[in-house]
Structure formats: C-alpha cells, structure tokens
Scaffold this motif. Structure first.
Motif, mmCIF file in Angstrom:
data_model
loop_
_atom_site.group_PDB
_atom_site.id
_atom_site.type_symbol
_atom_site.label_atom_id
_atom_site.label_comp_id
_atom_site.label_asym_id
_atom_site.label_seq_id
_atom_site.Cartn_x
_atom_site.Cartn_y
_atom_site.Cartn_z
ATOM 1 N N ARG A 161 -3.009 5.039 4.880
ATOM 2 C CA ARG A 161 -2.815 6.360 4.837
ATOM 3 C C ARG A 161 -1.891 6.862 5.931
ATOM 4 N NH1 ARG A 161 -9.080 7.503 3.291
ATOM 5 N NH2 ARG A 161 -8.964 7.341 1.069
ATOM 6 N N GLU A 162 -2.339 6.145 7.049
ATOM 7 C CA GLU A 162 -1.407 6.459 8.393
ATOM 8 C C GLU A 162 0.242 6.277 8.173
ATOM 9 O OE1 GLU A 162 -3.230 4.376 11.157
ATOM 10 O OE2 GLU A 162 -5.121 5.581 11.159
ATOM 11 N N ASP A 163 0.480 5.106 7.255
ATOM 12 C CA ASP A 163 1.862 4.696 7.222
ATOM 13 C C ASP A 163 2.433 5.568 6.223
ATOM 14 O OD1 ASP A 163 1.825 2.557 8.690
ATOM 15 O OD2 ASP A 163 1.379 1.039 7.030
ATOM 16 N N SER A 214 0.031 -3.799 -7.844
ATOM 17 C CA SER A 214 -0.412 -3.528 -6.653
ATOM 18 C C SER A 214 -2.023 -3.533 -6.802
ATOM 19 C CB SER A 214 -0.038 -1.785 -6.236
ATOM 20 O OG SER A 214 1.459 -1.763 -6.193
ATOM 21 N N GLU A 215 -2.603 -3.235 -7.804
ATOM 22 C CA GLU A 215 -3.899 -3.407 -7.642
ATOM 23 C C GLU A 215 -4.449 -4.771 -7.667
ATOM 24 O OE1 GLU A 215 -5.359 -1.084 -11.369
ATOM 25 O OE2 GLU A 215 -4.208 0.782 -10.702
ATOM 26 N N ARG A 216 -3.878 -5.778 -8.507
ATOM 27 C CA ARG A 216 -4.097 -6.939 -8.242
ATOM 28 C C ARG A 216 -4.141 -7.390 -6.898
ATOM 29 N NH1 ARG A 216 -0.750 -7.706 -12.665
ATOM 30 N NH2 ARG A 216 0.713 -9.007 -11.449
ATOM 31 N N PHE A 217 -3.081 -6.983 -6.017
ATOM 32 C CA PHE A 217 -2.803 -7.628 -4.582
ATOM 33 C C PHE A 217 -4.027 -7.045 -3.888
ATOM 34 C CE2 PHE A 217 1.411 -9.173 -5.632
ATOM 35 C CZ PHE A 217 1.404 -10.468 -5.211
ATOM 36 N N PRO A 237 0.760 -1.288 0.121
ATOM 37 C CA PRO A 237 -0.060 0.061 0.030
ATOM 38 C C PRO A 237 0.759 1.208 0.112
ATOM 39 C CG PRO A 237 -1.014 -1.487 1.362
ATOM 40 C CD PRO A 237 0.460 -2.116 1.156
ATOM 41 N N ALA A 238 2.132 1.131 0.340
ATOM 42 C CA ALA A 238 2.923 2.523 0.519
ATOM 43 C C ALA A 238 3.302 2.771 -0.911
ATOM 44 C CB ALA A 238 4.251 2.156 1.385
ATOM 45 N N PHE A 239 3.084 1.973 -2.016
ATOM 46 C CA PHE A 239 3.623 2.516 -3.153
ATOM 47 C C PHE A 239 2.362 2.839 -3.884
ATOM 48 C CE2 PHE A 239 7.723 0.349 -1.922
ATOM 49 C CZ PHE A 239 8.581 1.210 -2.599
ATOM 50 N N GLU A 258 11.204 9.533 -2.866
ATOM 51 C CA GLU A 258 11.044 8.099 -3.439
ATOM 52 C C GLU A 258 12.263 7.079 -3.031
ATOM 53 O OE1 GLU A 258 8.467 6.933 -5.265
ATOM 54 O OE2 GLU A 258 7.639 8.631 -4.280
ATOM 55 N N LEU A 259 13.461 7.699 -2.936
ATOM 56 C CA LEU A 259 14.646 6.712 -2.172
ATOM 57 C C LEU A 259 14.264 6.209 -0.977
ATOM 58 C CD1 LEU A 259 17.121 5.406 -2.888
ATOM 59 C CD2 LEU A 259 18.302 7.569 -2.336
ATOM 60 N N PHE A 260 14.024 7.214 -0.135
ATOM 61 C CA PHE A 260 13.384 7.035 1.310
ATOM 62 C C PHE A 260 12.312 5.999 1.491
ATOM 63 C CE2 PHE A 260 11.721 7.887 5.326
ATOM 64 C CZ PHE A 260 12.716 7.719 6.127
ATOM 65 N N ARG A 261 11.502 6.089 0.384
ATOM 66 C CA ARG A 261 10.152 5.199 0.692
ATOM 67 C C ARG A 261 10.710 3.635 0.122
ATOM 68 N NH1 ARG A 261 7.112 7.820 -2.442
ATOM 69 N NH2 ARG A 261 5.538 8.710 -0.657
ATOM 70 N N TRP A 262 11.555 3.639 -1.003
ATOM 71 C CA TRP A 262 12.095 2.402 -1.548
ATOM 72 C C TRP A 262 12.943 1.733 -0.212
ATOM 73 C CZ3 TRP A 262 17.193 1.199 -1.520
ATOM 74 C CH2 TRP A 262 17.749 0.038 -2.407
ATOM 75 N N ALA A 263 13.863 2.356 0.428
ATOM 76 C CA ALA A 263 14.731 1.924 1.439
ATOM 77 C C ALA A 263 13.756 1.421 2.430
ATOM 78 C CB ALA A 263 15.833 2.852 1.679
ATOM 79 N N TRP A 264 12.943 2.368 2.931
ATOM 80 C CA TRP A 264 11.885 1.844 3.925
ATOM 81 C C TRP A 264 11.156 0.538 3.767
ATOM 82 C CZ3 TRP A 264 11.796 2.869 9.006
ATOM 83 C CH2 TRP A 264 10.765 2.564 9.752
ATOM 84 N N ALA A 265 10.719 0.631 2.508
ATOM 85 C CA ALA A 265 10.285 -0.679 2.154
ATOM 86 C C ALA A 265 11.032 -1.989 2.185
ATOM 87 C CB ALA A 265 9.463 -0.628 0.579
#
Length: 450
Positions: A191-193, A414-417, A170-172, A221-228
């Motif tokens: 949304r909270e995440d 993402s939509e499929r999942f 969901p984060a992406f 975007e790089l931060f979001r990737w690393a966090w994931a």
C-alpha cells in the motif's frame, strides 16, 4: 548488482496480445527464479519450440539480432527461448565453463543516462532531472515510457516488444487481491509503494508534462508499467560510476535467477565498450543458464521482481519487535546502546540478524542487576529466546487461515504468488520457532506487546 523494481499504442501488438493471451500468461515473467534442478535440465530445443508462437519466436530472434556483438566482442554463447514456467530464458548453445564470457552486449544498445541524454527524448529527460534530481530510476522509467509510445520508431522497439505487459507484483494487485497478504507486513509495504508511486506520477504530471506534446498518453498505467520494469530489471554494472552504472540491458535482463554463491555479476569491458556476463557454473548445450539476483529474500523478489522462490535459503520475515517501556530508563539506555532495528527481517540462515535480536531480547528480560552490569547470564539468554519465540508465535497468529494444500490454485498469477508468498513466510516463521526451542518451561518475564 541490482536486478531491479500499459498497454501498447500500436494496434499490431494489441492484436497479438489478444490472440496469444494464454501464451503470455505463461510468459509474464521474463525474469523469474529457478525452484529446483528439473528446471536446469530444460532443453531449449524442446521448450522453445513447444511454447513459443511464431510471432514470439520472431520477436526473440529480432532482439538477438539487435544486440548481436561485432567481431571484436566475445561471441554470444546462449540464445533466448521460451520455457514452460519461467517466461523467457537463456540456453547454452555450446558448452560453458565457470568464468566463460557467454554474452556481451554493446553498450550503445543499452538504456542508461548517457544514452538518454543524447536521444530524441533529451529535453524530456532534462526536465525530469530538473524535477526529480538524481533519481536515476525515475529517469529510466520516464524514458521507457517515451520509447514505448514511440512504438516501431524507437531504436529499442525490439527490446520493448519482449517486455511483459505486467508483473505479478503487489503494485499491480487490486485492493481485494492485496487482502490475500493480510498478516504479512507486505500488505502495508504494498500500500505504501502504491501511494508513493501515485505521488511520483502526480509530481511528474504537474511538473514535467506541461507543455509536452501529447501529455495525455503518459497515463498512470503506463507509468506503473515503466516503474515495474525498471524496479525489476535495473542493473548496476561493475566498473562504471553511478549514475552511469545503472542500466537496462537488453537480453542480459532475460537471464533467469537461481540462488547461488556467485558474485560475478555484470561488468563493463572498456576495450570493447560492452557489458559482459560470465558463467558462474558449467553448462552443457541446451541447459538453461542462470544468474543470482544477489540472493534476496522472497519479500524483495515478490515486491520488485514478481515471483516467489519455494524454500528460499535466504528468506527472512519482517518481525516488528516490541519497544522497551519508556519509563524503564535503564532498560531504554541499554537498548539504545545496541542500536536495534525494531523491524528486522529474521531468517534461519542469517545468524547475525538473529543474534542481534536475541541481544535485544536479553535487554528486555534481564533482571536489574544484570542490566546494570550489561552482563547477561545463560538463564537470561534462555529467557531471551523464549521471549523471541513468543513474539514469533504472536506473529504467526496474525495470519488468517490458509487455504488447504489440496485446494485449486487461483487462476490469476498475482493471487497465486501472493498465497505462495504468505505460505513461505509462515514456513520461515515456523522454522524460527523450532530453532528457538520449546516454549514450555521457558516463559519470558515480559509479555510481547504487539
């Protein structure tokens, strides 16, 4: 064990991503979950060579060479291969028995706090700890960003090259895509995440980056990737003390998951200074080797790992419970004695949670005499089930109409999942509704106020 919660600057990888976008769509999950016995029988000879491009093949062999154990360590008995629908997996190169060590990774090849503090990024790491304290996940994510920006200069380059560009979590997902989760508490959780992630990033930018060379490269975007990557891959190694137990372990974090009763997990071998993993089942040559990710619900898998398991035996659904009216003091006191969770994750397999919710339901529907005695009759227990059933029915009604089962699935992963996640939640809720019995003739005395 916790199997946790961009874009490259190197032009060569950008070219590779453009040339092989179709392949990477199938490989976006380096960590995914088995959904049936057919997956277990996949031959690494067939799946690997049919699915992997020459460049991906080179990347997998480079990682294997990077983590190759010295002679004093246990021999690695699996190899990396691409699979048709589970990204990259590990396949037995010789027969394995339960309890066999099938992979040992030198700890010096892993990412953990001790290694970070001795690296070229130590000053960045210290500043991060000064700001975020003992948040090991942030430290791992910041270091992963640094190493990705280092490109081929990073000692972890061969590991990072095999990490996916994004996870279908969901984060992406965009705001429009998140609407597919309407009806589920996952919508608000996502949304909270996202809000918390942006708050962490702002704090990182405001308090850690000033004075750092090339701070603009550390994008959201790089931060979001690393966090994931950290959220989905962080492993707490048995035998080590926190925070030094938290690791990113190349190769081991590419073992795919399957629900089981296994409790072996990763462990530290002090004699060889390695992280080892033992087989929980017997495997023949060519079979994919799986591990459990601690038997989680689909909400945890989807939110942090980016996949959904069909018919997950450990699945549960968050069901907000109506509170007892404040003016009913006796009932409020009885409820407080139970220390209820008002947002429990209820499933058919965890009877302890279900029984706790039904005890709370008995407090909600019990007549005053039983409430004062804290002793509930079988009739009250029956009406507690009816009360919970009404709560479940109201929960089901909160979901929008689902696509027809024969409808073409969305192209976006993402939509499929997301659609699969909602379908699995509804399956679990309907199973709970059946478990609680028929509603006719079993009306609750207090209507749920949702």
């Amino acid at each position: 064990s916790t199997w946790g919660h961009q874009s490259h600057t190197a032009m060569r990888l950008r070219a590779f991503l453009l040339a092989s976008s179709v392949l990477l769509a199938a490989l976006a999950l380096a960590v995914s979950c088995s959904e049936g016995p057919d997956t277990e029988q996949t031959s690494f000879v067939v799946s690997g060579r049919d699915q992997a491009s020459d460049e991906l093949e080179v990347k997998m062999r480079r990682l294997e060479k990077y983590v190759a154990p010295p002679r004093k360590m246990a021999k690695r008995r699996v190899r990396l291969e691409a699979t048709p629908d589970m990204g990259i997996g590990t396949f037995a190169t010789e027969r394995l028995r339960p309890g066999d060590v099938y992979v040992a990774i030198p700890r010096e090849k892993c990412i953990y706090r001790g290694a970070i503090m001795k690296s070229r990024a130590s000053s960045l790491a210290k500043r991060t700890e000064d700001v975020f304290g003992g948040d090991i996940a942030i430290l791992l994510a910041v270091f992963l960003m640094h190493e990705r920006l280092e490109g081929s200069r990073s000692p972890y380059a061969d590991y990072i090259a095999l990490l996916p560009d994004r996870l279908p979590t969901p984060a992406f997902m965009s705001a429009t895509q998140l609407e597919l989760l309407r009806g589920s508490t996952m919508l608000d959780a996502a949304r909270e995440d996202a809000a918390r992630l942006e708050q962490r990033y702002k704090r990182f930018v405001d308090s850690v980056l000033p004075g750092l060379a090339s701070p603009r490269k550390y994008t959201l975007e790089l931060f979001r990737w690393a966090w994931a990557m950290v959220s989905s891959r962080q492993i707490n190694v048995n035998g080590l003390q926190y925070p030094d137990s938290a690791h990113l372990i190349p190769f081991i974090d590419m073992v795919n998951c399957k629900e089981s009763s296994d409790r072996s997990f990763t462990s530290y071998d002090s004699a060889s200074d390695a992280i080892v993993l033992r087989a929980d089942n017997a495997y023949n040559v060519g079979e994919q080797v799986f591990e459990t990710y601690d038997n989680k619900s689909n909400a945890e898998y989807f939110q942090y790992n980016g996949f959904v398991m069909r018919s997950n035996p450990n699945d549960c659904v968050v069901v907000p419970l109506p509170a007892v009216p404040e003016q009913d003091r006796e009932r409020v006191a009885a409820a407080q004695e139970l220390k209820p969770r008002y947002r429990p994750c209820i499933g058919t397999s965890n009877r302890a949670v279900l029984d706790a919710v039904l005890r709370y339901g008995a407090v909600v529907v019990a007549p005053p005499a039983e409430l004062r005695a804290r002793s509930y009759s079988s009739d009250t227990e029956r009406r507690a089930k009816a009360w919970l059933r009404e709560v479940i029915v109201a929960r089901i009604a909160g979901y929008p109409k689902q696509p027809a089962t024969d409808a073409a699935p969305p192209e976006d992963e993402s939509e499929r999942f997301a659609l699969q996640f909602v379908a699995e939640e509804l399956r679990t809720l309907r199973a709970l509704k059946r478990l609680l019995g028929p509603g006719a003739g079993a009306k609750a005395t207090r209507k749920p106020e949702l």
